[in-house]
Design an enzyme around this catalytic site. Structure first.
Site, PDB file in Angstrom:
ATOM      1  N   GLU A  95       0.833  -1.201   0.000  1.00  0.00           N
ATOM      2  CA  GLU A  95       0.000   0.000   0.000  1.00  0.00           C
ATOM      3  C   GLU A  95       0.869   1.254   0.000  1.00  0.00           C
ATOM      4  O   GLU A  95       0.558   2.239  -0.676  1.00  0.00           O
ATOM      5  CB  GLU A  95      -0.921   0.000   1.213  1.00  0.00           C
ATOM      6  CG  GLU A  95      -1.840   1.216   1.294  1.00  0.00           C
ATOM      7  CD  GLU A  95      -2.692   1.254   2.545  1.00  0.00           C
ATOM      8  OE1 GLU A  95      -3.460   2.231   2.700  1.00  0.00           O
ATOM      9  OE2 GLU A  95      -2.590   0.328   3.375  1.00  0.00           O
ATOM     10  N   HIS A 134      -5.034   6.135   0.211  1.00  0.00           N
ATOM     11  CA  HIS A 134      -4.868   4.807   0.811  1.00  0.00           C
ATOM     12  C   HIS A 134      -5.440   3.736  -0.113  1.00  0.00           C
ATOM     13  O   HIS A 134      -6.033   4.025  -1.148  1.00  0.00           O
ATOM     14  CB  HIS A 134      -5.598   4.737   2.158  1.00  0.00           C
ATOM     15  CG  HIS A 134      -4.933   5.516   3.242  1.00  0.00           C
ATOM     16  ND1 HIS A 134      -4.091   4.946   4.169  1.00  0.00           N
ATOM     17  CD2 HIS A 134      -4.976   6.832   3.559  1.00  0.00           C
ATOM     18  CE1 HIS A 134      -3.645   5.862   5.011  1.00  0.00           C
ATOM     19  NE2 HIS A 134      -4.174   7.025   4.657  1.00  0.00           N
ATOM     20  N   GLU A 193      -9.932   5.404  -0.019  1.00  0.00           N
ATOM     21  CA  GLU A 193      -9.495   4.012  -0.057  1.00  0.00           C
ATOM     22  C   GLU A 193      -9.721   3.580  -1.504  1.00  0.00           C
ATOM     23  O   GLU A 193     -10.844   3.308  -1.933  1.00  0.00           O
ATOM     24  CB  GLU A 193     -10.303   3.162   0.921  1.00  0.00           C
ATOM     25  CG  GLU A 193     -10.093   3.527   2.385  1.00  0.00           C
ATOM     26  CD  GLU A 193      -8.756   3.023   2.948  1.00  0.00           C
ATOM     27  OE1 GLU A 193      -7.981   2.385   2.197  1.00  0.00           O
ATOM     28  OE2 GLU A 193      -8.495   3.282   4.141  1.00  0.00           O
TER      29      GLU A 193
END
Length: 272
Positions: A104, A159, A237
């Site tokens: 990530e 993210h 996200e």
């Protein structure tokens, strides 16, 4: 009989020329030939057109690439507890990764660099919360402080999620009122979140998350990066790294560029 000088003067008079035309001086109200040529030339050359103003000129954007590539080396640093007003949390985490090891931290860094380049080309002043993907931190409290200090027009924390393999899609996280610093910008943050949600859905092909939020929108009061922000800020996200379909997109440089372009476009929409 006229003398030769007299004849010459008479000839000049016939053609409307005085002695000044031969270099003796300039008659009242007349221009010399060089001056006239310069004037006519200057008038003939059009003034260069001014370049149009860049769409984000004068705007300040803070990009927060989630986590950091060196976090796993320093658990003593990232596990330190910090106060996010609604609770105590770890300074930072290592983040998640795809099943084959694409982290990530690497994903968020790559998208952030691409986004920063696009925004600077559009005239924005851009600040990133970290300078590389080999360091540690900074803590989530510091990440919020960087946006505050910059007096950013907007801030975004990038993210990717690490949910179950059957979960897929992206979602946007926005702050709630907590009787804290973020309260005055909750409304603007929601507006930013909607602009980002719409652009990412339209331009990247990533569906809304099927496991969290509603229509890719989620509101939280436990994230220090939001709770402590005094400027409009959201999290995205970008997909679920544990889902094969989402992971394939996020590992694609072409898709990461599309995501960066969608985010840059959404910022223009928000800042109009």
């Amino acid at each position: 009989m006229k003398t030769r000088p007299a004849l010459a003067a008479a000839a000049l008079a016939v053609f409307g020329l005085g002695t000044a035309a031969c270099g003796g001086g300039v008659a009242a109200g007349a221009e010399s030939a060089p001056a006239a040529v310069q004037k006519n030339t200057a008038e003939a050359v059009a003034a260069p057109a001014q370049a149009p103003a860049k769409p984000l000129a004068g705007k300040v954007v803070v990009i927060d690439p989630g986590h950091n590539g060196g976090n796993y080396k320093r658990p003593d640093v990232i596990n330190k507890q910090v106060d996010v007003l609604t609770q105590k949390k770890a300074c930072d985490t290592t983040g998640t990764a795809t099943n084959d090891g694409y982290s990530e931290a690497a994903f968020t860094w790559d998208v952030s660099v691409r986004l920063a380049k696009l925004l600077r080309a559009e005239g924005a002043t851009v600040k990133l919360t970290r300078d590389n993907n080999t360091g540690v931190g900074p803590c989530i409290t510091q990440r919020a402080a960087i946006g505050n200090k910059a007096k950013a027009d907007l801030a975004i924390s990038i993210h990717a999620d690490g949910a179950g393999a059957g979960s897929h899609g992206f979602h946007v996280i926005m702050p709630k009122k907590i009787n804290g610093p973020v309260d005055p910008v909750v409304g603007k943050s929601a507006k930013l979140g909607l602009a980002v949600r719409d652009a990412v859905k339209k331009q990247t092909g990533m569906p809304y998350a099927n496991y969290i939020g509603k229509n890719a929108l989620d509101y939280r009061s436990d994230l220090g990066g939001l709770n402590l922000s005094t400027v409009p800020k959201i999290f995205i996200e970008s997909g679920n790294m544990r889902n094969a379909g989402d992971a394939a997109k996020m590992k694609s440089a072409k898709w990461r560029q599309e995501l960066a372009q969608a985010l840059a476009g959404s910022f223009q929409t928000y800042l109009k």
